[in-house]
Enzyme design. Structure first.
Site, PDB file in Angstrom:
ATOM      1  N   ASN A  68      50.661  64.414  46.602  1.00 33.69           N
ATOM      2  CA  ASN A  68      49.360  64.185  47.242  1.00 33.69           C
ATOM      3  C   ASN A  68      48.915  65.411  48.024  1.00 33.69           C
ATOM      4  OD1 ASN A  68      51.559  63.275  48.868  1.00 33.69           O
ATOM      5  ND2 ASN A  68      50.192  62.138  50.208  1.00 33.69           N
ATOM      6  N   GLU A  70      46.169  66.371  50.769  1.00 34.87           N
ATOM      7  CA  GLU A  70      45.190  65.828  51.727  1.00 34.87           C
ATOM      8  C   GLU A  70      44.198  66.902  52.172  1.00 34.87           C
ATOM      9  OE1 GLU A  70      47.400  63.682  54.746  1.00 34.87           O
ATOM     10  OE2 GLU A  70      47.943  62.137  53.286  1.00 34.87           O
ATOM     11  N   CYS A  79      45.491  61.738  45.457  1.00 37.15           N
ATOM     12  CA  CYS A  79      46.823  61.133  45.345  1.00 37.15           C
ATOM     13  C   CYS A  79      47.698  61.917  44.367  1.00 37.15           C
ATOM     14  CB  CYS A  79      46.721  59.706  44.815  1.00 37.15           C
ATOM     15  SG  CYS A  79      45.891  58.558  45.894  1.00 37.15           S
ATOM     16  N   GLU A  81      49.583  60.800  41.964  1.00 38.97           N
ATOM     17  CA  GLU A  81      49.524  60.348  40.568  1.00 38.97           C
ATOM     18  C   GLU A  81      48.393  61.009  39.815  1.00 38.97           C
ATOM     19  OE1 GLU A  81      49.795  58.573  43.313  1.00 38.97           O
ATOM     20  OE2 GLU A  81      50.793  56.656  43.000  1.00 38.97           O
ATOM     21  N   CYS A 118      47.575  53.443  43.712  1.00 34.31           N
ATOM     22  CA  CYS A 118      46.343  52.811  44.189  1.00 34.31           C
ATOM     23  C   CYS A 118      45.431  52.503  42.995  1.00 34.31           C
ATOM     24  CB  CYS A 118      45.634  53.724  45.187  1.00 34.31           C
ATOM     25  SG  CYS A 118      44.765  55.109  44.419  1.00 34.31           S
ATOM     26  N   CYS A 121      44.088  55.506  41.043  1.00 33.26           N
ATOM     27  CA  CYS A 121      45.105  56.155  40.204  1.00 33.26           C
ATOM     28  C   CYS A 121      45.399  55.309  38.975  1.00 33.26           C
ATOM     29  CB  CYS A 121      46.376  56.406  41.013  1.00 33.26           C
ATOM     30  SG  CYS A 121      46.144  57.727  42.220  1.00 33.26           S
TER      31      CYS A 121
END
Ligand code: THU
Length: 167
Positions: A68, A70, A79, A81, A118, A121
């Site tokens: 990830n 940010e 993210c 993934e 999530c 993703c």
């Protein structure tokens, strides 16, 4: 007036495999998860302190990673993934994706439950699964505890949106 139409109840269910621990995985899956663990250590997560790593295994034996990333402007981050699956799509656009291993750790507490992707993703991975017409196996792990295996992305995104709607 009485509505006599009979609505159909349809049950959608799926199987997962739950391993008690990382050590129960096959050698090949342990190796892939180890790469995801290494990837999570390189996550850029100064805000959430929640570090996720993903390792994508391709049919040609290559592995690509993601973690990830940010951003001070929170929604601009991404993210692990999606970083990984887009990495795979960019590097090997025509190679089938076989497995994605996902693992998470936190600087604030011990993550003892499998980290599930999530919704965004899931949708992103589903695009590639639908494109290739073959399932992508998913391995989920925290830092410790159970490891969960899902047999396909579609299982965890039932009634998903795909390009057949776009005429
Ligand atoms: N995160 C992931 O990398 N994957 C997920 O599926 C859920 C959340 C990241 C995004 C953000 O950097 C941090 O975890 C906290 O939400």
């Amino acid at each position: 007036m009485l509505n006599c139409n009979m609505a159909k109840q349809v049950n959608i269910s799926f199987d997962i495999t739950v391993y008690d621990s990382f050590e129960e995985l096959s050698q090949a899956d342990q190796m892939l998860m180890q790469i995801a663990i290494k990837a999570r250590q390189k996550a850029y997560a100064p805000y959430s302190k929640f570090q996720v790593g993903a390792a994508v295994l391709l049919e040609n034996g290559e592995v690509v990673i993601g973690s990830n990333q940010e951003n001070a402007s929170y929604p601009s981050g991404l993210c692990a993934e999606r970083v990984a699956i887009f990495h795979a799509g960019a590097k090997y656009p025509d190679v089938t994706i076989s497995v994605i291993a996902i693992t998470a750790t936190s600087k604030k507490y011990e993550v003892t439950t499998p980290a599930a992707p999530c919704g965004n993703c899931r949708q992103a991975i589903f695009e590639y699964e639908f494109k290739q017409g073959l399932p992508i196996r998913i391995l989920l792990m925290g830092e410790s505890g159970n490891v969960v295996q899902c047999n396909s992305l579609e299982d965890i995104l039932p009634l998903g949106f795909n390009n057949t709607f776009l005429k």
